[in-house]
Design an enzyme around this catalytic site. Structure first.
Site, PDB file in Angstrom:
ATOM      1  N   SER A  64       0.814  -1.210   0.000  1.00 38.70           N
ATOM      2  CA  SER A  64       0.000   0.000   0.000  1.00 38.70           C
ATOM      3  C   SER A  64       0.844   1.255   0.000  1.00 38.70           C
ATOM      4  CB  SER A  64      -0.884   0.002   1.243  1.00 38.70           C
ATOM      5  OG  SER A  64      -1.334   1.306   1.499  1.00 38.70           O
ATOM      6  N   ASP A 171     -22.358   4.563   2.545  1.00 36.45           N
ATOM      7  CA  ASP A 171     -21.085   4.783   1.841  1.00 36.45           C
ATOM      8  C   ASP A 171     -20.793   3.644   0.866  1.00 36.45           C
ATOM      9  OD1 ASP A 171     -20.931   6.852   3.648  1.00 36.45           O
ATOM     10  OD2 ASP A 171     -19.519   5.821   4.965  1.00 36.45           O
TER      11      ASP A 171
HETATM   12  C1  GLA Z   1     -20.390   7.748   8.058  1.00 38.23           C
HETATM   13  C2  GLA Z   1     -20.940   6.332   8.010  1.00 38.23           C
HETATM   14  C3  GLA Z   1     -22.237   6.271   7.217  1.00 38.23           C
HETATM   15  C4  GLA Z   1     -23.234   7.313   7.674  1.00 38.23           C
HETATM   16  C5  GLA Z   1     -22.565   8.682   7.784  1.00 38.23           C
HETATM   17  C6  GLA Z   1     -23.467   9.724   8.376  1.00 38.23           C
HETATM   18  O1  GLA Z   1     -19.990   8.152   6.793  1.00 38.23           O
HETATM   19  O2  GLA Z   1     -19.996   5.467   7.437  1.00 38.23           O
HETATM   20  O3  GLA Z   1     -22.793   4.974   7.285  1.00 38.23           O
HETATM   21  O4  GLA Z   1     -23.831   6.947   8.884  1.00 38.23           O
HETATM   22  O5  GLA Z   1     -21.377   8.636   8.565  1.00 38.23           O
HETATM   23  O6  GLA Z   1     -24.539   9.969   7.511  1.00 38.23           O
END
Ligand code: GLA
Length: 380
Positions: A64, A171
């Site tokens: 990495s 995400d």
């Molecule tokens: C982080 C988490 C997500 C979400 C956001 C807030 O990015 O990984 O799952 O909860 O915070 O919206």
């Protein structure tokens, strides 16, 4: 090679497969995913790149040069990697191997080379890029025939149960399902979670989404994020709901505790803002969208209490210099702001944010425009 059962193909053992995996910003719908509510993130044109080659044994070797690692670092373990065996950046890769195996998949040994121009700890989901990317690479090498939502869920499990960060699935879905020129509307209230791409013609409208990375770095494995999850679960339990996003408008009145009232108010109003934002997106009502983004920030700052001084100063300066709207994006407690900025105000916004940071004795923040990009994809 074609797998007779699934019809999926598997590349020959010697070939190197190159994956390009984006980060994401969340346009609207913050701290809703684990509350069972919708979000509208989009994949961005900053990427983790993974080169993957299948091995004939059960070794997993990872090299990495990710941001935050000093020189090329190497981690080695096997496909039988156990909980707690690997820590640091390599835990995201090890956790994904573990997650696939726990789900009953046959995981091949692999050599992986990681590179990235996606800052880590900036609220741009470098961790989801790493877990989704690893899952895509292994899925492809083994010819498992999994769809993108299944990959996202396996990546989420790696983060939740191996790394120990209690995130939702927004995400991973954004990184797996992103599409150039589109945002990804996610709905975790169904099983599997719903995903719909919606056009986000920001560039064609003379606007830019500017990311300002405050440089204040967060870690979701502890602290405030987990506290907010707990508070939300407590509020939902007191209201007799399985998820707080199901709360009706009267829910705040039915709670006693001021903190739980405030958290619930954020979830209710943010859910309404997602609906309004999707309408504004569809109608090209950019001013309206900007107003909604700023209202989301105020709610995250005042009711959900996940902002910090650097995020607030960035939002205020961006608005003062002509942004249509601005808000913190992601989990908060540091990380990045997104601002919706007319192209001709871009330099002014960046300059004023930097001026304010300098006056406060804070380090110069990174600022860069992003466009909605494709999700994880094979590039060779
Ligand atoms: C982080 C988490 C997500 C979400 C956001 C807030 O990015 O990984 O799952 O909860 O915070 O919206």
């Amino acid at each position: 090679m074609t797998d007779a059962m699934t019809g999926s193909t598997r590349p020959p053992a010697t070939s190197v497969r190159r994956w390009q995996v984006p980060g994401r910003v969340n346009l609207i719908g913050e701290h809703l995913d684990y509350n069972g509510g919708p979000s509208v993130p989009f994949a961005i044109d900053r990427f983790v790149t993974l080169k993957a080659r299948r091995r004939d044994d059960d070794a997993v070797n990872v090299w990495s040069t990710l941001p935050g690692t000093t020189s090329a670092e190497r981690a080695s373990f096997t496909t039988g990697v156990t909980s707690g065996e690997v820590s640091g950046w390599a835990a995201y890769v090890a956790g994904t191997v573990w997650s696939l195996r726990e789900a009953g998949h046959d995981v091949p040994g692999v050599d992986l080379v990681l590179e990235s121009d996606l800052p880590s700890g900036a609220g741009l989901s470098s961790s989801a890029a790493l877990t989704v990317g690893t899952a895509c690479a292994l899925e492809d090498l083994a010819g498992l025939g999994l769809d993108r939502t299944a990959v996202a869920l396996l990546a989420q499990r790696a983060e939740n149960d191996y790394v120990g960060a209690p995130t939702g699935v927004m995400d991973q879905l954004a990184v797996a399902h992103g599409r150039a020129g589109h945002a990804v509307r996610t709905d975790p209230s169904t099983s599997p979670p719903g995903v719909e791409v919606v056009p986000f013609a920001v560039a064609e409208s003379g606007l830019v989404v500017l990311v300002v990375d405050t440089g204040v770095h967060h870690a979701h494995a502890g602290g405030g994020y987990a506290d907010r999850r707990r508070e939300s679960e407590q509020a939902a339990a007191e209201l007799g709901l399985d998820h707080l996003a199901k709360a009706g408008p009267d829910a705040v009145l039915r709670l006693e505790d001021e903190t739980l009232k405030a958290r619930t108010r954020h979830v209710i109003t943010e859910t309404a803002r997602v609906r309004a934002a999707v309408r504004a997106l569809g109608d090209g009502e950019w001013k309206q969208l900007g107003t909604i983004l700023t209202a989301s920030h105020e709610s995250l700052r005042d009711d959900y209490a996940v902002s910090c001084a650097e995020l607030d100063v960035t939002v205020e300066a961006a608005l003062e210099a002509g942004a249509l709207g601005a808000r913190m994006t992601g989990g908060g407690f540091g990380g990045s702001v997104i601002a919706l900025v007319p192209r001709d105000r871009l330099d002014a916004v960046t300059a004023l944010v930097r001026e304010r940071f300098e006056a406060l004795g804070w380090e110069r923040p990174a600022a860069f425009p992003v466009v909605p990009a494709d999700g994880a994809r094979l590039t060779d």
